[in-house]
Design a protein around this motif. Structure first.
Motif, PDB file in Angstrom:
ATOM      1  N   VAL A   1      32.945 -11.590  16.182  1.00 52.57           N
ATOM      2  CA  VAL A   1      34.655 -12.019  16.102  1.00 52.57           C
ATOM      3  C   VAL A   1      34.847 -13.719  15.420  1.00 52.57           C
ATOM      4  O   VAL A   1      34.293 -14.411  16.528  1.00 52.57           O
ATOM      5  N   LYS A   2      35.224 -14.184  14.617  1.00 50.16           N
ATOM      6  CA  LYS A   2      35.183 -15.104  13.884  1.00 50.16           C
ATOM      7  C   LYS A   2      36.684 -15.788  13.854  1.00 50.16           C
ATOM      8  O   LYS A   2      37.316 -14.971  12.969  1.00 50.16           O
ATOM      9  N   ILE A   3      37.377 -16.911  14.820  1.00 45.87           N
ATOM     10  CA  ILE A   3      38.437 -17.505  14.483  1.00 45.87           C
ATOM     11  C   ILE A   3      38.625 -18.779  14.664  1.00 45.87           C
ATOM     12  O   ILE A   3      37.537 -19.220  14.451  1.00 45.87           O
ATOM     13  N   ASP A   4      39.540 -19.588  13.735  1.00 37.26           N
ATOM     14  CA  ASP A   4      39.394 -20.877  13.334  1.00 37.26           C
ATOM     15  C   ASP A   4      40.732 -20.955  13.683  1.00 37.26           C
ATOM     16  O   ASP A   4      42.204 -20.397  13.407  1.00 37.26           O
ATOM     17  N   MET A   5      40.711 -22.369  14.471  1.00 38.79           N
ATOM     18  CA  MET A   5      41.978 -22.770  15.083  1.00 38.79           C
ATOM     19  C   MET A   5      42.599 -24.299  14.990  1.00 38.79           C
ATOM     20  O   MET A   5      41.585 -24.677  13.895  1.00 38.79           O
ATOM     21  N   LEU A   6      44.336 -23.967  14.050  1.00 30.04           N
ATOM     22  CA  LEU A   6      44.662 -24.897  13.306  1.00 30.04           C
ATOM     23  C   LEU A   6      45.240 -25.397  14.742  1.00 30.04           C
ATOM     24  O   LEU A   6      45.074 -25.216  15.726  1.00 30.04           O
ATOM     25  N   PRO A   7      45.749 -27.080  14.371  1.00 28.73           N
ATOM     26  CA  PRO A   7      46.220 -27.945  15.250  1.00 28.73           C
ATOM     27  C   PRO A   7      47.505 -27.868  15.569  1.00 28.73           C
ATOM     28  O   PRO A   7      47.896 -26.886  15.497  1.00 28.73           O
ATOM     29  N   PRO A   8      47.008 -28.513  16.998  1.00 23.31           N
ATOM     30  CA  PRO A   8      48.850 -27.051  18.203  1.00 23.31           C
ATOM     31  C   PRO A   8      49.972 -27.324  17.077  1.00 23.31           C
ATOM     32  O   PRO A   8      49.788 -29.063  17.007  1.00 23.31           O
ATOM     33  N   GLU A   9      50.733 -27.020  17.738  1.00 27.38           N
ATOM     34  CA  GLU A   9      52.234 -27.972  17.425  1.00 27.38           C
ATOM     35  C   GLU A   9      53.629 -27.913  18.304  1.00 27.38           C
ATOM     36  O   GLU A   9      53.440 -27.305  19.523  1.00 27.38           O
ATOM     37  N   LEU A  10      54.224 -28.803  18.360  1.00 25.89           N
ATOM     38  CA  LEU A  10      54.823 -28.946  19.005  1.00 25.89           C
ATOM     39  C   LEU A  10      56.655 -29.202  18.384  1.00 25.89           C
ATOM     40  O   LEU A  10      57.244 -29.583  17.116  1.00 25.89           O
ATOM     41  N   LEU A  11      57.318 -28.367  19.392  1.00 27.81           N
ATOM     42  CA  LEU A  11      58.932 -28.625  18.596  1.00 27.81           C
ATOM     43  C   LEU A  11      59.681 -28.455  19.779  1.00 27.81           C
ATOM     44  O   LEU A  11      59.912 -28.037  20.981  1.00 27.81           O
ATOM     45  N   PHE A  12      60.573 -28.884  18.809  1.00 22.10           N
ATOM     46  CA  PHE A  12      62.616 -28.973  19.929  1.00 22.10           C
ATOM     47  C   PHE A  12      63.560 -27.899  19.363  1.00 22.10           C
ATOM     48  O   PHE A  12      63.462 -28.251  18.168  1.00 22.10           O
ATOM     49  N   ASP A  13      64.040 -27.596  20.040  1.00 21.63           N
ATOM     50  CA  ASP A  13      65.338 -26.801  20.046  1.00 21.63           C
ATOM     51  C   ASP A  13      64.936 -25.421  18.531  1.00 21.63           C
ATOM     52  O   ASP A  13      65.375 -26.325  17.587  1.00 21.63           O
ATOM     53  N   ALA A  14      64.119 -24.838  18.779  1.00 24.33           N
ATOM     54  CA  ALA A  14      63.426 -24.089  17.586  1.00 24.33           C
ATOM     55  C   ALA A  14      63.455 -22.881  18.223  1.00 24.33           C
ATOM     56  O   ALA A  14      63.601 -22.303  19.005  1.00 24.33           O
ATOM     57  N   THR A  15      63.239 -21.850  16.805  1.00 25.91           N
ATOM     58  CA  THR A  15      63.220 -20.104  16.644  1.00 25.91           C
ATOM     59  C   THR A  15      61.875 -19.953  16.047  1.00 25.91           C
ATOM     60  O   THR A  15      61.788 -20.784  14.677  1.00 25.91           O
ATOM     61  N   ILE A  16      61.360 -19.413  16.227  1.00 25.70           N
ATOM     62  CA  ILE A  16      59.719 -18.868  15.190  1.00 25.70           C
ATOM     63  C   ILE A  16      60.560 -17.526  15.048  1.00 25.70           C
ATOM     64  O   ILE A  16      60.413 -16.693  16.153  1.00 25.70           O
ATOM     65  N   ASP A  17      60.197 -17.229  13.788  1.00 25.20           N
ATOM     66  CA  ASP A  17      60.423 -15.533  13.287  1.00 25.20           C
ATOM     67  C   ASP A  17      59.243 -15.292  12.827  1.00 25.20           C
ATOM     68  O   ASP A  17      58.987 -16.348  12.133  1.00 25.20           O
ATOM     69  N   SER A  18      58.607 -14.205  12.974  1.00 22.50           N
ATOM     70  CA  SER A  18      57.725 -14.136  12.210  1.00 22.50           C
ATOM     71  C   SER A  18      57.734 -12.363  12.101  1.00 22.50           C
ATOM     72  O   SER A  18      57.918 -11.707  12.921  1.00 22.50           O
ATOM     73  N   GLU A  19      56.587 -11.989  11.032  1.00 20.62           N
ATOM     74  CA  GLU A  19      56.682 -10.669  10.737  1.00 20.62           C
ATOM     75  C   GLU A  19      56.332  -9.789  11.817  1.00 20.62           C
ATOM     76  O   GLU A  19      54.797 -10.159  12.585  1.00 20.62           O
TER      77      GLU A  19
END
Length: 289
Positions: free
Chosen positions: A249-267
């Protein structure tokens, strides 16, 4: 790890004070478990025999195990087994409670039984908590039919113990539709399936992870602190990707992300697991789609 779970129970039931718990935890960091306590807890010696050997040890320049063998109480194999149990988190905390005169070993065992019963833990889960066995502990806290969540969460927790701190505790997690936090550090992966691994909090709880991993003090949750947490997610995902590669099983890593006072909505949904490191709370967030 055991001290975090059982210590919280003792605090909530007003069996000990915060100061006493802190003292006991500090004790476990600098003291090894005595063979006599282990032997007594394992039913290999009676309390009277352990006390007799302790008194003999104070009168001679001999090790506890050697005296026990000389007296015929233990065999050489028994002593080797006991030496292998000196790293037990349960016995280490029990010794601290006993050394500070808070409880006898018999009282500790009774309280542990009450703790297990009140939390409806199976014997397997209780033994896992005692011995810091994350794999056997997780089913009681991560309830999902998708085994990938337990695999990635288990890997993350083991590496927190390895790289950050062994003084951790988790609570039952749940699926949530979005992530909203004052501080958030995460990393996405993509490939044969997409992933999300991160940590978030609304106070300074995430500092315990940042400082433990970086081995330096940040003082406040700033970009450098979150960057340290991001590096940790990168470390975990790297190990996870390596494990998956053995399953083709192959996966690739994207760069880490840093957020302040944030909301993440996704499907879809995220799995949020309350996590305490050195008593500081943050949430471990995982999504696998």
């Amino acid at each position: 790890m055991f001290s975090q779970f059982f210590g919280k129970y003792l605090l909530e039931n007003q069996k000990i004070t915060t100061e006493q718990l802190t003292s006991c935890i500090e004790y476990t960091k600098v003291n090894r478990v005595k063979l006599g306590l282990i032997a007594e807890a394992e039913g290999m010696l009676t309390s009277r025999q352990a006390m007799e050997l302790n008194n003999l040890q104070m009168q001679s320049d001999k090790r506890f195990g050697d005296l026990a063998v000389e007296k015929g109480y233990l065999t050489e194999a028994d002593v080797e087994y006991l030496l292998g149990r000196q790293g037990s988190p349960y016995l280490s905390f029990a010794q601290a409670l006993e050394e500070y005169g808070l409880f006898s070993l018999e009282e500790i065992n009774q309280l542990v039984s009450s703790y297990q019963e009140e939390n409806h833990f199976s014997d397997t889960v209780m033994e896992a908590i005692k011995n810091a066995d994350i794999g056997d502990m997780l089913p009681a806290f991560v309830e999902t039919e998708d085994s990938r969540y337990q695999n990635l969460i288990g890997l993350t927790l083991r590496n927190i113990v390895r790289f950050v701190s062994s003084y951790i505790r988790i609570e039952k997690g749940s699926f949530i539709s979005s992530v909203t936090a004052k501080y958030l550090a995460y990393q996405r992966t993509e490939g044969e399936y997409d992933g999300f691994l991160g940590f978030c909090c609304d106070d300074d709880g995430i500092l315990a992870i940042a400082e433990g991993y970086a081995k330096e003090s940040f003082g406040t949750v700033d970009e450098d602190a979150l960057d340290s947490v991001g590096e940790f997610t990168n470390c975990v995902n790297g190990l996870y990707a390596a494990e998956l590669s053995y399953q083709n099983v192959k996966i690739d890593m994207l760069p880490p992300e840093l957020l302040f006072d944030a909301t993440i909505d996704s499907e879809g949904t995220f799995y949020s697991l309350p996590l305490y490191v050195e008593g500081k709370k943050s949430n471990l967030i995982v999504k696998l789609a």
